[in-house]
Motif scaffolding. Structure first.
Motif, PDB file in Angstrom:
ATOM      1  N   PRO A 238       0.817  -1.230   0.000  1.00  0.00           N
ATOM      2  CA  PRO A 238       0.000   0.000   0.000  1.00  0.00           C
ATOM      3  C   PRO A 238       0.839   1.263   0.000  1.00  0.00           C
ATOM      4  O   PRO A 238       0.322   2.347  -0.274  1.00  0.00           O
TER       5      PRO A 238
ATOM      6  N   THR B 238      -1.422   3.030  -4.656  1.00  0.00           N
ATOM      7  CA  THR B 238      -2.568   3.766  -4.113  1.00  0.00           C
ATOM      8  C   THR B 238      -3.720   3.809  -5.113  1.00  0.00           C
ATOM      9  O   THR B 238      -4.602   4.668  -5.026  1.00  0.00           O
TER      10      THR B 238
ATOM     11  N   THR C 167      -7.202   2.963  -7.108  1.00  0.00           N
ATOM     12  CA  THR C 167      -8.561   2.705  -6.623  1.00  0.00           C
ATOM     13  C   THR C 167      -9.352   1.857  -7.610  1.00  0.00           C
ATOM     14  O   THR C 167     -10.549   1.649  -7.428  1.00  0.00           O
TER      15      THR C 167
ATOM     16  N   ARG D 247      -9.359  -1.866 -10.207  1.00  0.00           N
ATOM     17  CA  ARG D 247      -9.312  -3.307  -9.921  1.00  0.00           C
ATOM     18  C   ARG D 247      -7.917  -3.811  -9.588  1.00  0.00           C
ATOM     19  O   ARG D 247      -7.751  -4.972  -9.206  1.00  0.00           O
TER      20      ARG D 247
ATOM     21  N   GLY E 151      -6.210  -0.981  -3.875  1.00  0.00           N
ATOM     22  CA  GLY E 151      -7.053  -1.175  -2.704  1.00  0.00           C
ATOM     23  C   GLY E 151      -6.980  -2.593  -2.173  1.00  0.00           C
ATOM     24  O   GLY E 151      -5.889  -3.145  -1.989  1.00  0.00           O
ATOM     25  N   ASP E 152      -8.134  -3.176  -1.938  1.00  0.00           N
ATOM     26  CA  ASP E 152      -8.184  -4.559  -1.449  1.00  0.00           C
ATOM     27  C   ASP E 152      -7.798  -5.572  -2.522  1.00  0.00           C
ATOM     28  O   ASP E 152      -7.726  -6.775  -2.249  1.00  0.00           O
ATOM     29  N   SER E 153      -7.563  -5.094  -3.750  1.00  0.00           N
ATOM     30  CA  SER E 153      -7.210  -5.978  -4.865  1.00  0.00           C
ATOM     31  C   SER E 153      -5.755  -5.786  -5.302  1.00  0.00           C
ATOM     32  O   SER E 153      -5.409  -6.035  -6.468  1.00  0.00           O
ATOM     33  N   ARG E 154      -4.900  -5.360  -4.372  1.00  0.00           N
ATOM     34  CA  ARG E 154      -3.498  -5.132  -4.739  1.00  0.00           C
ATOM     35  C   ARG E 154      -2.790  -6.408  -5.178  1.00  0.00           C
ATOM     36  O   ARG E 154      -1.777  -6.362  -5.869  1.00  0.00           O
ATOM     37  N   THR E 155      -3.296  -7.570  -4.769  1.00  0.00           N
ATOM     38  CA  THR E 155      -2.676  -8.837  -5.180  1.00  0.00           C
ATOM     39  C   THR E 155      -3.142  -9.296  -6.561  1.00  0.00           C
ATOM     40  O   THR E 155      -2.624 -10.286  -7.092  1.00  0.00           O
TER      41      THR E 155
ATOM     42  N   TRP F  53       3.497  -3.511   3.518  1.00  0.00           N
ATOM     43  CA  TRP F  53       3.276  -4.940   3.255  1.00  0.00           C
ATOM     44  C   TRP F  53       3.804  -5.726   4.443  1.00  0.00           C
ATOM     45  O   TRP F  53       4.909  -5.460   4.922  1.00  0.00           O
TER      46      TRP F  53
ATOM     47  N   ASP G  86       0.266 -10.456   5.353  1.00  0.00           N
ATOM     48  CA  ASP G  86      -0.158 -10.261   3.964  1.00  0.00           C
ATOM     49  C   ASP G  86       0.500 -11.292   3.052  1.00  0.00           C
ATOM     50  O   ASP G  86      -0.137 -11.833   2.146  1.00  0.00           O
TER      51      ASP G  86
ATOM     52  N   SER H 101      -1.058 -14.779   3.374  1.00  0.00           N
ATOM     53  CA  SER H 101      -2.335 -14.825   2.663  1.00  0.00           C
ATOM     54  C   SER H 101      -2.123 -14.888   1.155  1.00  0.00           C
ATOM     55  O   SER H 101      -2.778 -15.672   0.443  1.00  0.00           O
TER      56      SER H 101
END
Length: 362
Positions: A196, A200, A202, A204, A207-211, A248, A252, A255
């Motif tokens: 993060p 930064t 926003t 796809r 955010g929560d989809s950085r992976t 990170w 993380d 997961s």
């Protein structure tokens, strides 16, 4: 037999032992022209000598999947089918030593177009050199004051990069490499997407989809290789241990590796740091081994790296903490280090046949 010198099977690939050569940039390829990014005589001798020294696998240095993905203009690049014969020669040489040939594929992102370590500490941009280029990244955030602010990648460019990783994997497999490792560590593009502090976005890919991008890359690479698919990760940005920035983390990484396992990941090469320039990492002997232990819970075989310098230390690591140790600087100073380690662990030396005479007692 010592654990260090016992064979190990990763995916469909078996290595003769658990002491492998870590990928280390040599900055020795042509920066432009027809030979740009291709292995040279230096690479052939450098890697083959460590293979004859007895390592179980040789992981060739970070090799870019696009020309703009090179860490420096002098790095290897496997962006074209025309380069396959040069890489095939290198893979064949490594295999002839008894070591498994592997290669690390990556993209430098915002840390691209840099100097060689022995050159002036500045990036090689078009304004200062004909061989430099503008770096790209998930977000327009520079790594440090020395680095130019990168251009943010578009959605279409990200999709194209996934295909670039797939095609470079295909070329590597065609060239004869049996271990294909994605470079997801040390602040390069894959790591930049994960953290993060450098992603930064926003959309796809953020955010929560950085992976999402790293996982898509691994999935595309898996489709192109029947051999072992690996990734080098930075298990942590280290912020969780030294300050309150939300970087990170080890959790993380655990997961992420679990998700990657479901896509066919065979091996995780565990390192740390490299994405936050002002974090002071408390390095010491085997300082990253604990992260390999943390990742063991994923069920993916692990390797660890970082100040592993003694035979007994390496033996203890593979007995208690990781499946493989990856050796770097120690092999640069002594290509035949493992022969001494074999003796210390009460194993017979395993020198190349032409060298057996030196073992004969008169």
């Amino acid at each position: 037999m010592s654990s260090l010198f016992s064979p190990i099977t990763i995916g469909s690939v078996t290595a003769r032992n658990r002491a492998w050569m870590s990928p280390m940039c040599q900055y020795s390829a042509a920066p432009a022209g027809e030979e740009m990014g291709r292995p040279t005589d230096w690479h052939d001798v450098h890697y083959a000598s460590r293979g004859w020294g007895g390592v179980g696998a040789v992981i060739v240095e970070a090799t870019a999947v696009t020309p703009e993905g090179r860490i420096s203009p002098f790095d290897l690049s496997l962006h074209s089918d025309d380069s396959i014969p040069s890489f095939a020669r290198l893979a064949k040489l490594i295999r002839s030593t008894g070591a498994v040939p592997g290669i690390q594929l990556g993209h430098a992102g915002r840390k691209a177009s840099g100097p060689r370590p022995w050159d002036e500490a500045r990036l090689v941009y078009p304004s200062s050199s004909e061989i430099g280029w503008e770096p790209v990244a998930p977000s327009a955030i520079g790594f440090s004051d020395m680095y130019m602010e990168p251009r943010e990648l578009s959605d279409g460019e990200i999709t194209a990069l996934i295909e670039s990783f797939a095609q470079a994997t295909r070329r590597a497999v065609e060239a004869g490499f049996e271990i294909i490792e994605l470079h997801g560590a040390h602040g390069y593009l894959i790591h930049q997407f994960l953290s993060p502090l450098s992603n930064t976005r926003t959309d796809r890919w953020g955010g929560d989809s950085r992976t999402a991008f790293p996982l898509a890359v691994l999935e595309a690479m898996r489709k192109e290789t029947p051999g072992a698919l690996a990734i080098r990760v930075s298990a942590t940005d280290w912020c969780e241990f030294v300050d309150d920035r939300a970087g990170w983390t080890v959790a993380d990484t655990v997961s992420f590796v679990r998700e990657a396992k479901d896509l066919g990941l065979d091996f995780v090469d565990v390192s740390s740091g490299g994405n936050v320039p002002d974090v002071r990492i408390p390095a010491g002997p085997g300082y990253q081994v604990r992260f390999a232990r943390d990742l063991a819970q994923t069920g993916v075989p692990t390797g660890t790296v970082g100040l592993i310098t003694e035979a007994v230390q390496a033996e203890q690591i593979v007995r208690e903490s990781a499946d493989v140790v990856l050796l770097g600087r120690s092999l640069l100073s002594d290509p035949y280090l493992l022969q001494a380690w074999r003796t210390r662990l009460r194993e017979e030396p395993a020198m190349a046949q032409p060298y057996h005479r030196q073992l004969t007692r008169y």
